[in-house]
Every structure is written in C-alpha cells, then in structure tokens.
Design an enzyme around this catalytic site. Structure first.
Site, mmCIF file in Angstrom:
data_model
loop_
_atom_site.group_PDB
_atom_site.id
_atom_site.type_symbol
_atom_site.label_atom_id
_atom_site.label_comp_id
_atom_site.label_asym_id
_atom_site.label_seq_id
_atom_site.Cartn_x
_atom_site.Cartn_y
_atom_site.Cartn_z
ATOM 1 C CB CYS A 381 -0.978 -0.061 1.167
ATOM 2 S SG CYS A 381 -2.467 0.869 0.833
ATOM 3 C CG HIS A 516 -3.387 -3.545 3.412
ATOM 4 N ND1 HIS A 516 -2.346 -3.102 4.177
ATOM 5 C CD2 HIS A 516 -4.061 -2.435 3.018
ATOM 6 C CE1 HIS A 516 -2.374 -1.777 4.255
ATOM 7 N NE2 HIS A 516 -3.411 -1.351 3.562
ATOM 8 C CD GLU A 518 -1.189 -6.312 5.433
ATOM 9 O OE1 GLU A 518 -0.847 -6.588 4.266
ATOM 10 O OE2 GLU A 518 -1.258 -5.140 5.864
HETATM 11 N N1 GLN Z 1 -1.814 6.706 2.725
HETATM 12 C C1 GLN Z 1 -1.952 5.944 1.555
HETATM 13 C C2 GLN Z 1 -3.317 6.114 0.912
HETATM 14 O O1 GLN Z 1 -4.247 6.553 1.540
HETATM 15 C C3 GLN Z 1 -1.673 4.482 1.828
HETATM 16 C C4 GLN Z 1 -2.647 3.858 2.765
HETATM 17 C C5 GLN Z 1 -2.183 2.523 3.306
HETATM 18 O O2 GLN Z 1 -1.000 2.226 3.269
HETATM 19 N N2 GLN Z 1 -3.084 1.733 3.868
HETATM 20 O O3 GLN Z 1 -3.484 5.780 -0.236
#
Ligand code: GLN
Length: 548
Positions: A381, A516, A518
């Site tokens: 992410c 994600h 995970e």
């Molecule tokens: N801050 C970034 C976004 O909003 C990544 C978010 C995250 O890593 N969950 O896109």
C-alpha cells in the site's frame, strides 16, 4: 429459528489478556469438531467504527472482504477459523446508538421515552441474533473489562439473553488474570474473585473461568477459585502464557476446555482433527533456520498496529521452516549516510502500509537501497506508493515525483486521488473534501495478473481478490514512461483503471501491492506473495553466506 447456542466471552481484572485469541481458539476447536459457528466482537466505545482511530490507541484496523473496517480481533477470528466475516460481525456502542436515535427521529417509538433498557439492550440483542441466524453456535466477545461503564448495556443485554433463548443454550466465559507475585513466589486469585463478584452483581454467574497465568494452577488453587467464584472445579481452566498464540487451542484442548463446552451446551460433535495445526505449531517452535527482514514503519513503537502483517510472517515462516526475524526500523531514522549500516544485516526489506507524511523520505530511501542492491523488497500500500515514487524519481528522472497525499502542489503526482471508480457495478465518487470516514477504497477488489511476472509465479492464478484500505492510487498517466524504464504493472483491476501490483525488471524480488495481502494470510495457508518474498530473502541470505 434453529436452536443456536451462545457463548459470551468477557474479560475481568485487566485488559489485554487476549480475549480475542481465546475466543478464536475456542472457535477453532469447536469448528474442528464440526460445529458450524461464527464470531462477533462488540466494542463498547462510541466511535462508529475503528476506521478513524489512532493506531497507537487502537492497534490495527482490520479490513474485511465487504470493506468493513473492524477491530483487530476480527483478524484473529478469521485466521483461526478461516471464516470470511462481514460487517455484521463487529459492532460498537456508536452503531447501536446511531440506529436507535435514527429510529427515534423517524418516530418509530411512538412517543415513548427511549431508554438504555429496553431500547438500547433490545437493539444489542437484535444485532447478536441477526449474526447468529442459521448457525449452530455463536461466540460473542464483549470488549473492555467487567465493570467498565461503557460495557454495562452489553452485559445487561447478554444477561437477558439467557432468559430469552434458554439456560441450556447459553454459556458465560470469563477470562481473568492470576498475577504471580515474584517475591513471595505466589499466584494470587483475589483479583479474579473480585471480578467475578462484580459480574455476579450485574446478574451473571460465569460458567467457565479461564485463568491467564504464568505458572500452571495447582489443584488447590483451582479448588479455591471454584469455591469463591461459584463454578465447578473442572470449569476453572488454566490459560497459561505461551510463546506463540497458535499454541493456545492446543493448550485449551489439553485442559479439556472444548470437551467441557460441548458437555455444557449439549452440542452434537465429531471427533477432533487438529493434526495439521499441531504440525504448524511444531514448525513455528522448531525452525530449521532463520531469515532477517527489515520492517520499515512509522508505528514501530506499537507493533499491534501491524498485527496481521507480523502474523503473516509467522505463517510464511511456519510453512518454510524458518524463523522470520523482523528488525524494526523507524523510517525517520533512515538517511543516505545511514542506510548501509541500517540494512547491512538484513536479507529483505518490507515497507508496510501507513498514512501521513512522516518518515516518507526515509521509506523512499529504503526502497532505493533495496532496488539498487537487489535486496528482496515488498511494499504494501503506502510501501508500494513509495516504490513508485522512488522509481519515478531515480530511474525515470521525474525529479518532482510525489504523492498527492504529501505534496498536492507537485507537478508530477505519480500517486494521486482517484475521484471516481466502480465497485460491483456501483459508481463511487469522492473529492478532497469528502468525509474522513468515507473516502477510501475499502475491501476486496478483483485483480488480474499478468503471466510471466513474479506475481504470477506466486499466485499461479490469473484472477485474485485482495483487500484494500487507501485513498490514493497509481496515476496511469505515468504508466507508459515508467514502463519504458523497466517498470512492470503485473496486476491491475479488470478494467485497467487501477494498478494493483507493480514490479521491476532484473531484480530477484521487487514487488509492491496497492492492497494489503496480510489480511488474507492464514496459519495453514500463508499468503503466496509474502511466502515468495520470504523465500527469496532466505535464498539471498544463503547465497551470501556461501560467498563468505
Ligand atoms: N496513505 C496511503 C493512501 O491513503 C496508503 C494507505 C495505506 O497504506 N493503507 O493511499
């Protein structure tokens, strides 16, 4: 409605005793005996969901397939039981009040005075019954500790439920702490007695007491707790501290916990089959080798905020017979003069998800190091977004490359806010001013994988579903120029609107995911990408050793 059984799990004495893991372990054991069950977490705080809460206070926000942002205990539930839960499996005081107040405004209460009992308690019971529908059994975990003001309506609601659904269909379990006093070498039962008395004063007599303890309880102590707390001696269960949380179901089984529950609830069950789980626990406890991975984060002080990811490494390690040592690196400490020193001992670098600008340049520096030194890298992410920025700046020479999140005025927003997209045929729109709680791309989205890539090698599938929680996206305007420089979009949403997985050419393992992974790793089925990442980090360590 069929005869659903209800187990209510509460915590006494102190918080953080591991009610979530205890509930999940019970869930796992009963499920292994053929019980069709579900789990529910009730959080007594007033926030509508934990989505906007500070990770320092709340730990990880766990995301479900349906996009619900939930308490991290839901992660344990899914990991232990392999169930796919929904937003109904976690609710808060805030949601309960929101529903009741909305009904009141609509005039549904016909002018009656709206009160905690019965209106709030009825709404709590309605929600519990709604999740339980069609199941043999539901495990309901009440957040917080017995005696908390916020928890009272929930305790009252579950007290009433014994009357509503019948004594034979309900079971109250309390998890308490038995502190060990080192100087006198004694375990103390008094805090447990007090907590149970408090619960009794609220009208609930526990059926089973799980005693969290450093040392096994003696028969005599069990007798004492049994006498003072009014439970049978066989229902006083030792919940001993263990090295890894996946041992807990095995310990509970040895203590005959699930047999006791089955007897008390008169459940019809198959015999237990937990060989695979035992094998997995054995591998975690007896790794053949180790691998060191740098974990570059912002909240490194609070590891709870990366719970699913740290667990995912345990799962991958168990599969590969490796101990995965995570070296926690505070992103703010990283700068070009220190990178060599910081990363000299690691075989892999991970940059996990996160929000906000702090530590970003350090994370980008970590990416550069991994890319140039050919160290296996996984960016999740925000980590993937940093990888895109790094590549744009240092390989494609887009010097001003940045994310709209950190630098809205940048002339080269390689990561930007997506303003419009579709989910299950529905159009979702937002802008900079959209509410904080409602602007993210959340939950499972499909992703098409390109053959011949690292991603394909890991998944061995063309269409996968992964969970998201972010506002910003890869900006397709820059795709061509990045690809011309050796960047690969190896996974994208079926219509091509979102880049979901990115890689680079000529690197042993360099993968970034907008989702994600995970959240979908399970102890017996580790996540394929995390598995590949750990494997290549280990390979790298081995080749280096050979050259020494
Ligand atoms: N801050 C970034 C976004 O909003 C990544 C978010 C995250 O890593 N969950 O896109």
């Amino acid at each position: 409605m069929k005869n659903t059984k209800f187990i209510f799990v509460m915590g006494g004495t102190v918080s953080s005793l591991g009610k979530g893991v205890a509930s999940s372990s019970i869930g796992y054991l009963l499920q292994s005996r053929g019980v069709n069950l579900t789990l529910l977490k009730i959080d007594p705080y007033i926030n509508v969901d934990p989505g906007t809460m500070n990770p320092y206070q709340h730990g990880e926000v766990y995301v479900l397939d349906d996009g619900a942002e939930t308490d991290l205990d839901l992660g344990h539930y899914e990991r232990y039981t392999n169930l796919t839960l929904t937003r109904k499996n976690n609710f808060t005081t805030g949601q309960v009040y929101q529903t009741v107040i909305m009904r009141e405004r609509r005039g549904d209460y016909l002018g009656k005075t709206v009160q905690v009992v019965p209106h709030i308690t009825d709404e709590i019971k309605r929600r519990i019954l709604d999740v339980a529908r069609g199941k043999d059994l539901i495990i309901v975990e009440i957040g917080g500790t017995i005696g908390d003001i916020e928890g009272q309506p929930f305790i009252e609601a579950i007290r009433q439920m014994r009357f509503d659904v019948g004594r034979e269909n309900t079971l109250y379990i309390v998890l308490t702490l038995i502190p060990y006093i080192r100087v006198s070498g004694e375990l103390k039962t008094k805090p447990t007695q007090h907590s149970v008395r408090e619960l009794q004063s609220l009208g609930i007599q526990p059926d089973i007491i799980l005693c969290r303890t450093e040392k096994p309880l003696t028969d005599e102590m069990k007798g004492k707790i049994s006498l003072f707390c009014n439970v049978e001696k066989e229902a006083v269960i030792t919940a001993i501290d263990v090295e890894n949380i996946y041992e807990i179901p095995l310990k509970f089984h040895q203590e005959r916990l699930e047999q006791l529950i089955i007897k008390k609830l008169n459940l019809k069950c198959d015999s237990l089959s937990i060989d695979e789980w035992e094998e997995m626990v054995y591998r975690i406890k007896h790794p053949e080798d180790k691998v060191d991975i740098a974990f570059v984060g912002k909240y490194t002080r609070l590891k709870e905020s990366y719970k699913s990811l740290t667990e995912a490494f345990v799962h991958a390690g168990a599969r590969l017979n490796l101990r995965v040592n995570l070296n926690w690196v505070d992103a703010e400490e990283i700068n070009p003069s220190k990178v060599d020193h910081i990363f000299s001992h690691v075989n892999g670098i991970i940059v996990p998800g996160g929000f906000g600008e702090r530590g970003i340049e350090g994370k980008i520096e970590a990416v550069r190091y991994a890319r140039e030194r050919k160290i296996p890298f996984l960016g999740i992410c925000l980590g993937m977004q940093c990888a895109v920025i790094e590549f744009a700046r240092n390989v494609a020479h887009l010097n001003d490359a940045n994310s709209e999140e950190f630098c809205p005025e940048s002339s080269c927003k390689v990561i930007h806010l997506a303003r419009r997209w579709t989910k299950n045929g529905e159009i979702i729109e937002r802008n900079e001013k959209s509410e904080k709680g409602g602007t993210m791309r959340l939950g499972a989205y499909p992703c098409q994988i390109k053959r011949g890539t690292k991603a394909y090698q890991a998944y061995n599938e063309e269409l996968i579903y992964e969970r998201h929680r972010h506002r910003y996206e890869f900006n397709n305007d820059y795709r061509k120029i990045l690809e011309d420089n050796g960047f690969i979009v190896s996974g994208e949403s079926p219509g091509g609107e979102f880049a979901e997985i990115v890689e680079i050419k000529d690197h042993p393992f360099f993968v970034g995911t907008q989702f994600h992974p995970e959240f979908k790793s399970r102890p017996l089925s580790p996540h394929p990408l995390i598995l590949e990442f750990v494997k290549s980090a280990y390979e790298k360590g081995r080749t280096e050793k050979k050259h020494l």
